[in-house]
Enzyme design. Structure first.
Site, short mmCIF file in Angstrom:
data_model
loop_
_atom_site.label_atom_id
_atom_site.label_comp_id
_atom_site.label_asym_id
_atom_site.label_seq_id
_atom_site.Cartn_x
_atom_site.Cartn_y
_atom_site.Cartn_z
N HIS A 41 -15.08 6.27 0.09
CA HIS A 41 -14.57 6.32 1.47
C HIS A 41 -15.55 7.40 1.78
O HIS A 41 -16.37 7.41 2.87
CB HIS A 41 -13.27 6.92 1.56
CG HIS A 41 -12.97 7.35 2.80
ND1 HIS A 41 -11.59 6.84 3.17
CD2 HIS A 41 -13.45 7.93 3.84
CE1 HIS A 41 -11.53 7.19 4.73
NE2 HIS A 41 -12.36 7.87 4.83
N MET A 72 -10.58 3.94 5.65
CA MET A 72 -9.40 4.41 4.94
C MET A 72 -8.91 3.19 4.30
O MET A 72 -8.99 2.10 4.67
CB MET A 72 -8.39 4.60 5.91
CG MET A 72 -7.39 5.58 5.27
SD MET A 72 -7.62 7.07 4.64
CE MET A 72 -8.04 8.01 6.05
N ALA A 101 -13.55 9.69 10.39
CA ALA A 101 -12.82 9.80 9.14
C ALA A 101 -11.89 8.80 8.66
O ALA A 101 -11.67 8.41 7.53
CB ALA A 101 -12.17 11.23 9.28
N ARG A 148 -10.54 -1.14 -3.44
CA ARG A 148 -10.81 -2.30 -2.29
C ARG A 148 -12.08 -2.02 -1.70
O ARG A 148 -12.90 -1.19 -1.81
CB ARG A 148 -9.67 -1.69 -1.02
CG ARG A 148 -8.35 -1.89 -1.60
CD ARG A 148 -7.34 -1.17 -0.58
NE ARG A 148 -6.19 -1.19 -1.04
CZ ARG A 148 -5.06 -0.10 -0.78
NH1 ARG A 148 -5.54 0.98 -0.07
NH2 ARG A 148 -3.84 -0.15 -1.22
N LYS A 188 -11.38 6.89 -2.82
CA LYS A 188 -11.82 8.18 -2.06
C LYS A 188 -13.34 8.63 -2.09
O LYS A 188 -13.77 8.91 -1.18
CB LYS A 188 -10.86 9.26 -2.39
CG LYS A 188 -9.40 9.24 -1.80
CD LYS A 188 -9.35 8.52 -0.35
CE LYS A 188 -7.97 8.02 0.07
NZ LYS A 188 -7.90 6.78 0.85
N ASP A 226 -2.03 -1.10 5.82
CA ASP A 226 -2.13 -0.42 7.16
C ASP A 226 -3.82 -0.36 7.68
O ASP A 226 -3.92 0.43 8.49
CB ASP A 226 -1.36 0.96 7.32
CG ASP A 226 -2.03 1.99 6.44
OD1 ASP A 226 -2.41 3.15 7.09
OD2 ASP A 226 -1.98 1.93 4.92
N ALA A 268 -0.19 5.37 1.28
CA ALA A 268 -0.19 6.14 2.54
C ALA A 268 -0.53 5.46 3.77
O ALA A 268 -1.41 4.43 3.77
CB ALA A 268 -1.34 7.23 2.18
N ASP A 277 0.97 -1.27 0.04
CA ASP A 277 -0.04 0.06 -0.01
C ASP A 277 0.96 1.19 -0.04
O ASP A 277 2.21 1.03 0.25
CB ASP A 277 -0.89 -0.06 1.34
CG ASP A 277 -1.56 1.12 1.60
OD1 ASP A 277 -2.16 1.63 0.27
OD2 ASP A 277 -1.68 1.91 2.41
#
Length: 266
Positions: A53, A46, A42, A157, A50, A183, A11, A9
């Site tokens: 998200h 993750m 928020a 994802r 986006k 992460d 970030a 991944d």
């Protein structure tokens, strides 16, 4: 019978320690609509594309309730699209500042390449966002062999398509000869769904949500409790292994190679 490829991944795993770039922007975007969301809210989706998200945030019960109280209805697709435009505008203005490689990752890349292991990558960022991040990360010494974004596949994802596309372009097969490290919970789900060995990373992660300085200053007992809480989330999502930091990934690869020799698979 050894690992041939690693899919990383971006970030929170290899750059942007703590994955802070998107979090502040999501909070600001909702604040611009008069809705106050928390950092924990928020961060929860993750790793997803986006806009997905953002849509997931709007579907959260508390956030949808705040929206309904303010606007007399729950948020709809038009609201999501409007906020996403705002999100992109703000994110692009700061993204170049959040591409610093996480400690240990550049040395890890060198060790993996010496073993002949190919290095792919997946992300929740779009292709346009990643042009900024990848360019800046490359200036700082981090450049995997391949980058696949959700724009390259039918869906991001937790679907496995980005990992499959890495496998195709890097000529990696079977899937049991690949490792995915990330992460977030959606990273773990992506790896599990793709049928590859899946590793959760603790320090620097979005799930931990701490800066490098905060990790260093945190009392050992408190930090251990926080790390354990994140590890349990990864394990519950199906992670095969959990490591303290990304630089430890190749120690896990040795363990996996031993299991492959015994006929094990993810």
């Amino acid at each position: 019978m050894t690992i041939k490829g690693v899919i990383l991944d971006w970030a929170g795993t290899t750059v942007d320690y703590g994955c802070f770039a998107p979090v502040a922007v999501f909070i600001e975007v909702f604040a611009n609509k008069g809705i106050e969301i928390t950092m924990d809210e928020a961060r929860k989706p993750m790793g997803m594309l986006k806009i997905d998200h953002l849509r997931t945030l709007c579907e959260m019960e508390r956030i949808a309730g705040l929206w309904e109280a303010k606007y007399g209805r729950i948020p709809n697709d038009a609201d999501v699209n409007e906020m996403y435009t705002d999100f992109e505008r703000i994110l692009f203005s700061i993204l170049a500042n959040y591409a610093e490689p996480i400690p240990g990752v550049i040395e890890l890349m060198e060790r993996l390449r010496k073993q002949g292991i190919k290095i792919g990558s997946t992300t929740g960022y779009t292709f346009e966002m990643m042009k900024v991040v990848a360019t800046e990360a490359n200036k700082r010494g981090y450049a995997p062999d391949l980058l696949i974004t959700p724009d390259d596949v039918p869906a991001g994802r937790p679907y496995p398509w980005m990992i499959y596309e890495n496998a195709i372009r890097l000529d990696l097969y079977p899937m049991k000869h690949m490792v995915k490290a990330g992460d977030t919970i959606s990273d773990i789900q992506e790896g599990v769904n793709a049928g590859v060995w899946t590793v959760g990373v603790l320090k620097g992660s979005s799930e931990l949500g701490m800066t490098e300085a905060e990790v260093a200053a945190c009392p050992p007992q408190e930090l251990s409790e926080k790390l354990l809480a994140v590890e349990l989330k990864y394990r519950a999502a199906g992670a095969h292994y959990v490591i303290d930091s990304i630089g430890e990934l190749d120690t896990i690869i040795g363990l996996i190679n031993a299991r492959l020799e015994q006929g094990d698979k993810p």
